[in-house]
Structure formats: structure tokens, C-alpha cells
Scaffold this active site. Sequence first.
Site, PDB file in Angstrom:
ATOM      1  CB  SER A   1      15.750 -19.730 -11.780  1.00 24.92           C
ATOM      2  OG  SER A   1      15.828 -19.780 -13.177  1.00 24.92           O
TER       3      SER A   1
ATOM      4  CG  ASP B   1      11.942 -26.296 -14.259  1.00 22.69           C
ATOM      5  OD1 ASP B   1      11.637 -25.553 -15.204  1.00 22.69           O
ATOM      6  OD2 ASP B   1      12.591 -25.919 -13.270  1.00 22.69           O
TER       7      ASP B   1
ATOM      8  CG  HIS C   1      11.475 -22.401 -13.593  1.00 27.35           C
ATOM      9  ND1 HIS C   1      12.643 -23.091 -13.336  1.00 27.35           N
ATOM     10  CD2 HIS C   1      11.808 -21.078 -13.529  1.00 27.35           C
ATOM     11  CE1 HIS C   1      13.630 -22.233 -13.139  1.00 27.35           C
ATOM     12  NE2 HIS C   1      13.151 -21.012 -13.239  1.00 27.35           N
TER      13      HIS C   1
END
Length: 320
Positions: A183, A258, A290
Site C-alpha cells: 500500500s 483492489d 487490497h
Amino acid sequence: SGTNGYQMAKDSAWAIHRHSRFLSPPVSTRVSLPDHETRHVLEDNAELAARMKELHLGELEFYQVPARDGLALDGFMLRPPEFDPTVTYPIINFVYGEPAGQTVADGWQGDRGLWHLLMSQRGFIISSIDNRGTKAPRGRDWRRSLYGAVGTVTSRDQSDALQAVCARWDYVDCDRVGVWGHSGGGSMTLNLLFRHPDQYHVGVSRAPGADQRLYDSIYQERYSGVLPDFEEAYHESSAITWASQLDGKLLLVHGTGDDNVHYQGTERLINVLVKHNTPFDLMAYPNRQHGLRRGEGTGLHLHSKMTRYFEELLKARTLE
């Protein structure tokens, strides 16, 4: 010592207390307050703790190194078992670096930490640094220092820290430097590979936000300002702007489903790398969200791929 968390009852007479350390899994208890007496053990993770004690692990050290302006940055280093200071070891840096999280703490790291233990057993030094602005208890100025500079100041601090680590410890092989993150850490991995190709040689970027203009406005505007007023800062801070400078090995990992850091950012990055005829590796997990957890076998496949990537490219010195 370690990391302590609390879920407080409305009347503040009771709490659920969760305690862990870097090498010790969490223990959750119900405590009375203010005497903090344990009244009931909710989860002791005794089986996991016993298995942890059976592992052959190296030494863990928490340390500080200075940034270029003298600001002290906190880090941790996990050395391989049977560590020999006369031998040089490749290093893998775990990064996040954004305001929403902290990586350097004496607390349980979950599956990420278990993978780090595995890689240390396989002969890697594992390290991490909290650059300025991260969610560490360092005060108001520390937190506000990243406004409009996520990606620029953050990667500069990480680069400074690596230089200081290389200067302090001769057994760190600074010609074999890996970096990975998820991320915001995936974005940081890209920034370090692109902005500092002389320092970072192999990277695994998972679910990165390659272009800040594509991320959630509630987050991005909070830390980077409103786009029309800070357009140049958005451009400078986005990793995709510097993609043409990639010189090392990049494994780009993203779930096509995602729902947080959208896959379109990775597609934009791919187009830039293709434009410049830059080689890279891609692992797209179909319709994964995600966290890259859902789907049978996803976690094992992901961590196995990361392990092979670092071993083949760092441990074997096959960087050319």
C-alpha cells in the site's frame, strides 16, 4: 515493555488489555481499572508462543540513525541466526513511511513478521525505519512535517537512514539492498527504487499508489492539500513521475479488484515503464482486494514468490 493496547468500557472500570512484543504473540486479558488487575485471560496464544521459542532466531536490535538535518530516526534490525560480524549480509528494508502507520515498534508483526523471521533464517538482515511524519509518538511538528511532501521528504529520510546504516555496520552489504512494502509501503518502494537507484537494487512493491492523484481525496487532501492548489507537489511526490529512472529489479504486485488503491494506478505505471522500455516483473492477482488475502492459496503464493525473488536476485548476487 512491548506494545500495549486497550479497549475501554464506557464507565472506565474495565478494559480489554492486549500486550505483545516483537517476538512474542499477543496476550489479551480483561483487567479492572484503575488497579489494572487481570480478571480473565481471553487469549494467551500459548501454543504459538511455545512454537516461537522453538525457532532458531538471530538478535533483534532497536536503533537510531540521523537524517541529513540531524533528526533522529528510529529503526529495528533483525540479524540472521549464528550471525558472524566478519561476514557481509544482504539487507531487506521493510517500508511504509506514510502518516497512517508506524513500522518500528516492539510489538507483534503478524504474518509480515513471521515472513521476516523466515528471511532472517535464510541469511538476510531485516531492517525498517520510521521516517518523519509516521504515526509514531514524536509530537506535533513530527506529524505535520509531511504536509505536501509525502513521497519526497519520506523517501529522502529513508535514503539518509540507509546511508547511515551502511556507514555504521560493515556487515551490511550495501551492494545487495532490497526493499518491500504494501500500500503506502508499496508506493515508498517505488519511490526508493526510482529516486535512489544507486542505493536500492531489488524491490517488491505490493498494491502501490503509483500516482497520488488517483487516491482517496479524504486522505490525500488531508496530507497533500487540494489538488488545484498543490498540483506541482502532487506531481513531484508521485512515484510514477520518476519511473524512468528505474535501474534495479522490480516485482510489481497488485490485486485487480483492489477496492482501496485502485489497479488503474498500476496500469498507469506499467504504461510509463513500457514507454521507456524498462524491464520489470508483474504479478496481478485476479479480483483480489487490497489486502491480497482472499482466494485459495493467495497468501502462500504471494510470500513464496517474494521469497524466491529476493533469494534469486540478492542472495545469489545476480543483480546484473
